[in-house]
Design an enzyme around this catalytic site. Structure first.
Site: not given
Ligand SMILES: *Cc1c(COP(=O)(O)O)cnc(C)c1O
Length: 385
Positions: A52, A104, A176, A201
């Site tokens: 972990r 998001y 982000d 992504k």
């Molecule tokens: C998809 C996304 C998230 C969340 O990420 P996960 O990997 O799906 O938990 C956060 N911020 C943005 C801008 C996203 O596109």
């Protein structure tokens, strides 16, 4: 190779963190599929106790992502939301967060449905004018959480301007950076304290892994966030880390094509008679185009469109009539996707809130992939006809 700071992006994407395996010389980092490590005598181990906390495959990936963001430390999480959760857990009841009103959907849901119950207060404001932030800063403000470009209306937030306000008031700034990827934008260099990625992504890039990451320069912040990871347990598995390392080796190539295709499609849609409005930061008439140009290397492959004279039924019909684009949540993979934010990614935001931020029922979001752009344009032509 161990000091990557002198290399350019593509070289770092391929080589950073990837040392030949010490036992065999394998060029690819092995998938250390293990939960524990044998100790010679109690407490005497090779630096690994329990998986972990630490895993060599994960460490190789963390070094790689840190290098791509020109950061000192990276911590990977089992999802983007797991990474976001860790950042909010730095706070205490009574603390306040200033964040965007075009966020998001999952971040909005976590902030309002989970952390408001723990006594943390969130201000959802328009961050595209950074001076707006000053109106909400008080002694309890501990964090600014900014997403840029925003999802799905592609607003651009001035990271440097946010960081000036954050620094002047002793507030942490987290960005982000999912939509831009490290190829297009490096928030630490613009004064952010923490960069967050949904690795799911663009970094992963092949729609086969869910993962998150945080990157930071400050040792103390790294220690605190690592403590949260190890205590709360949102660690990714080694197989997923391997897949992401493999994906990142072509990040620069994919991003070049995402940007190229994105531009062609944005230009095609801009004059299309069925389109009422288009959101893409590469247009010179975009509200914050100048800031996008300053802080991003190019404008990416995320585009949102508002359909002309379309109710929800008509919008659904168009969204379901694509042949190359797939109707799906998520973004940033090699394949082109189309998404209806109001009922898919942003369904957890109340209708009035959502519409205030421009997420109307006739808005569609495109994640332009790396296929041949002529085929994508033909697909758009037939679906909009
Ligand atoms: C998809 C996304 C998230 C969340 O990420 P996960 O990997 O799906 O938990 C956060 N911020 C943005 C801008 C996203 O596109």
């Amino acid at each position: 190779m161990s000091d990557f700071s002198k290399y350019k992006f593509g070289t770092k994407a391929i080589h950073a963190g990837a040392e030949p395996d010490p036992t065999t010389g394998a060029i690819m980092t092995p998938i250390y599929q293990t939960s524990t490590y044998v100790q010679e005598s109690p407490g005497k181990n090779k630096g690994y106790g329990y998986a972990r906390g630490k895993n060599p495959t994960r460490e190789a990936l963390q070094k790689n992502i840190a290098a791509l963001e020109n950061g000192k430390h990276c911590i990977c999480f089992s999802s983007g939301m797991g990474a976001t959760d860790a950042v909010i857990k730095l706070l205490r009841p009574g603390d306040e967060v200033i964040t965007g009103d075009d966020l998001y959907g999952g971040s909005y849901r976590m902030f309002t449905k989970i952390f408001e119950n723990y006594g943390i207060k969130f201000h959802f404001i328009n961050l595209s004018d950074a001076d707006n932030i000053k109106k909400y800063v008080n002694a309890k403000t501990k964090l600014i959480w900014a997403e840029t470009p925003t999802n799905p209306t592609m607003q651009i937030i001035d990271i440097e301007a946010c960081s000036k306000i954050a620094k002047a008031n002793n507030i942490l700034l987290a960005v982000d950076n999912t939509f831009a990827s490290p190829y297009l934008q490096n928030p630490l260099a613009l004064g952010a304290d923490i960069v967050m990625h949904s690795v799911t992504k663009y970094l992963g890039g092949h729609s086969d892994v869910v993962m998150g990451a945080l990157v930071m320069n400050d040792d103390k912040l790294h220690e605190q966030l690592y403590f949260i990871l190890n205590s709360c347990g949102a660690n990714p598995g080694p197989m997923d880390c391997f897949l992401v390392m493999r994906g990142i080796k072509t990040l620069h190539l994919r991003m070049e094509r995402h940007c190229f295709n994105g531009r062609k499609i944005a230009e095609f849609l801009k004059t299309h008679p069925k389109i009422e409005k288009i959101y893409w930061p590469g247009f010179t008439d975009h509200h914050n185009h100048a800031i996008a140009k300053k802080q991003m290397r190019d404008f990416g492959g995320m585009i949102s469109i508002v359909l002309k004279d379309a109710d929800q039924d008509k919008t659904f019909k168009i969204a379901s009539s694509f042949q190359v684009f797939s109707l799906a949540e998520s973004l940033g993979g090699v394949e082109s996707l189309i998404n209806h934010p109001a009922t898919m990614t942003h369904a957890s935001i109340p209708k009035t809130e959502r519409e205030k931020a421009g997420v109307v029922d006739n808005l569609l979001r495109l994640s332009v992939g790396v296929e041949d752009v002529e085929d994508l344009i033909e697909d758009l032509k037939q679906a909009l006809a």
